[in-house]
Design an enzyme around this catalytic site. Structure first.
Site, PDB file in Angstrom:
ATOM      1  N   TYR A 148       0.827  -1.216   0.000  1.00 61.33           N
ATOM      2  CA  TYR A 148       0.000   0.000   0.000  1.00 61.33           C
ATOM      3  C   TYR A 148       0.859   1.262   0.000  1.00 61.33           C
ATOM      4  O   TYR A 148       0.528   2.238  -0.669  1.00 61.33           O
ATOM      5  CB  TYR A 148      -0.962  -0.015   1.193  1.00 61.33           C
ATOM      6  CG  TYR A 148      -1.910  -1.198   1.169  1.00 61.33           C
ATOM      7  CD1 TYR A 148      -2.429  -1.666  -0.037  1.00 61.33           C
ATOM      8  CD2 TYR A 148      -2.275  -1.864   2.341  1.00 61.33           C
ATOM      9  CE1 TYR A 148      -3.274  -2.753  -0.073  1.00 61.33           C
ATOM     10  CE2 TYR A 148      -3.126  -2.954   2.305  1.00 61.33           C
ATOM     11  CZ  TYR A 148      -3.616  -3.402   1.104  1.00 61.33           C
ATOM     12  OH  TYR A 148      -4.461  -4.483   1.056  1.00 61.33           O
TER      13      TYR A 148
HETATM   14  C1  LIG Z   1      -0.920  -8.157   0.778  1.00 63.54           C
HETATM   15  C2  LIG Z   1      -0.890  -9.132  -0.393  1.00 63.54           C
HETATM   16  C3  LIG Z   1      -2.217  -9.111  -1.095  1.00 63.54           C
HETATM   17  C4  LIG Z   1       0.200  -8.672  -1.361  1.00 63.54           C
HETATM   18  O1  LIG Z   1       0.277  -9.619  -2.418  1.00 63.54           O
HETATM   19  P1  LIG Z   1       1.693 -10.043  -3.048  1.00 63.54           P
HETATM   20  O2  LIG Z   1       1.389 -10.850  -4.244  1.00 63.54           O
HETATM   21  O3  LIG Z   1       2.549 -10.618  -2.002  1.00 63.54           O
HETATM   22  O4  LIG Z   1       2.222  -8.576  -3.471  1.00 63.54           O
HETATM   23  P2  LIG Z   1       3.382  -8.251  -4.517  1.00 63.54           P
HETATM   24  O5  LIG Z   1       4.103  -9.479  -4.914  1.00 63.54           O
HETATM   25  O6  LIG Z   1       2.780  -7.411  -5.581  1.00 63.54           O
HETATM   26  O7  LIG Z   1       4.301  -7.361  -3.665  1.00 63.54           O
HETATM   27  C5  LIG Z   1       5.006  -8.005  -2.622  1.00 63.54           C
HETATM   28  C6  LIG Z   1       6.498  -7.930  -2.887  1.00 63.54           C
HETATM   29  O8  LIG Z   1       6.917  -8.576  -4.065  1.00 63.54           O
HETATM   30  C7  LIG Z   1       7.779  -7.712  -4.810  1.00 63.54           C
HETATM   31  N1  LIG Z   1       7.607  -8.000  -6.231  1.00 63.54           N
HETATM   32  C8  LIG Z   1       6.657  -7.511  -7.014  1.00 63.54           C
HETATM   33  N2  LIG Z   1       6.808  -8.004  -8.256  1.00 63.54           N
HETATM   34  C9  LIG Z   1       7.882  -8.821  -8.218  1.00 63.54           C
HETATM   35  C10 LIG Z   1       8.505  -9.629  -9.178  1.00 63.54           C
HETATM   36  N3  LIG Z   1       8.091  -9.700 -10.436  1.00 63.54           N
HETATM   37  N4  LIG Z   1       9.571 -10.346  -8.774  1.00 63.54           N
HETATM   38  C11 LIG Z   1      10.005 -10.287  -7.509  1.00 63.54           C
HETATM   39  N5  LIG Z   1       9.425  -9.542  -6.562  1.00 63.54           N
HETATM   40  C12 LIG Z   1       8.385  -8.813  -6.923  1.00 63.54           C
HETATM   41  C13 LIG Z   1       7.294  -6.371  -4.463  1.00 63.54           C
HETATM   42  O9  LIG Z   1       8.270  -5.373  -4.673  1.00 63.54           O
HETATM   43  C14 LIG Z   1       6.979  -6.544  -3.024  1.00 63.54           C
HETATM   44  O10 LIG Z   1       8.148  -6.490  -2.278  1.00 63.54           O
HETATM   45  P3  LIG Z   1       8.100  -5.967  -0.803  1.00 63.54           P
HETATM   46  O11 LIG Z   1       7.062  -6.802  -0.100  1.00 63.54           O
HETATM   47  O12 LIG Z   1       9.480  -6.190  -0.321  1.00 63.54           O
HETATM   48  O13 LIG Z   1       7.681  -4.540  -0.910  1.00 63.54           O
HETATM   49  C15 LIG Z   1      -0.544 -10.548   0.062  1.00 63.54           C
HETATM   50  O14 LIG Z   1       0.734 -10.524   0.629  1.00 63.54           O
HETATM   51  C16 LIG Z   1      -1.550 -11.136   1.031  1.00 63.54           C
HETATM   52  O15 LIG Z   1      -2.539 -11.721   0.609  1.00 63.54           O
HETATM   53  N6  LIG Z   1      -1.256 -11.008   2.344  1.00 63.54           N
HETATM   54  C17 LIG Z   1      -2.090 -11.593   3.388  1.00 63.54           C
HETATM   55  C18 LIG Z   1      -3.460 -11.027   3.384  1.00 63.54           C
HETATM   56  C19 LIG Z   1      -3.458  -9.531   3.523  1.00 63.54           C
HETATM   57  O16 LIG Z   1      -2.779  -8.951   4.377  1.00 63.54           O
HETATM   58  N7  LIG Z   1      -4.267  -8.892   2.682  1.00 63.54           N
HETATM   59  C20 LIG Z   1      -4.483  -7.503   2.750  1.00 63.54           C
HETATM   60  C21 LIG Z   1      -5.432  -7.280   3.887  1.00 63.54           C
HETATM   61  S1  LIG Z   1      -6.086  -5.686   3.825  1.00 63.54           S
END
Ligand SMILES: CC(C)(COP(=O)(O)OP(=O)(O)OC[C@H]1O[C@@H](n2cnc3c(N)ncnc32)[C@H](O)[C@@H]1OP(=O)(O)O)[C@@H](O)C(=O)NCCC(=O)NCCS
Length: 180
Positions: A148
């Protein structure tokens, strides 16, 4: 993997998988998840309802997200409206898209799925603001918080308690479209 937009019927059709992803991502028990089934189903007919899903090559659900126009009379809207400073209410809530759920299976996290889902969720929106709530957590270690912040969300409320949930939440917001 591929990202798709879902209509209301698609989300209802995939409800078991949605709850499975939701439960894995949030660590919720099966009992709690069953209480969410009706709650999610009741959201799909709301104005500006938008949903996205990420599927793997075998068609298995890896993640999903949805939201809708936030309106008076909706429980979340009314809780937030009452807590936001009077002079900020119109700014945040008069023309607002609420991100209601955004989840990715733990095994698929950290590969950009969550970020792509969030971007896709906002693509068709016509509202000028967006809000979401997320449990308070360490901003440097929580994936959700990092996501976020990376998207430019700012604090609207901190350490807010929704009735019936003893966890503190933050309400975060941003202008839309994402390019602004
Ligand atoms: C929050 C959530 C939806 C994020 O989803 P995600 O798929 O992990 O998110 P992203 O992959 O886009 O981003 C996460 C990380 O991956 C990194 N990333 C993005 N694209 C990437 C890629 N192509 N290769 C490597 N890393 C990458 C991002 O920079 C980010 O790094 P950071 O965490 O160090 O900032 C997920 O972690 C989740 O479901 N969490 C538990 C439930 C939750 O908290 N939901 C929100 C409640 S409001």
């Amino acid at each position: 993997m591929r990202l798709v937009h879902w209509c209301a019927a698609d989300l209802l059709h995939h409800m078991d998988d949605v709850l499975d992803v939701y439960g894995e991502a949030m660590g919720y028990s099966p009992d709690l998840l069953q209480t969410r089934r009706g709650y999610i189903a009741s959201h799909v007919n709301r104005a500006s309802f938008t949903a996205v899903a990420t599927l793997d090559d075998a068609g298995r659900l890896l993640g999903f997200g949805y939201g809708y126009r936030s309106r008076p009379g909706q429980w979340w809207h009314d809780q937030v409206r009452n807590a936001v400073r009077r002079d900020e209410r119109h700014h945040w809530l008069a023309d607002c898209f609420e991100v209601v759920e955004l989840h990715v299976r733990p095994a698929a996290q950290g590969r950009g799925v969550g970020g792509r889902q969030l971007t896709a969720l906002f693509a068709p929106t016509v509202e000028s603001r967006t809000l979401l709530s997320t449990p308070e957590a360490d901003e440097s270690t929580s994936r959700a918080w990092r996501l976020y912040r990376r998207f430019g969300f700012v604090d609207v409320l901190r350490h807010f308690r929704f009735p019936g949930d003893n966890r503190p939440f933050a309400v975060l917001g941003r202008q839309l479209p994402l390019s602004t």
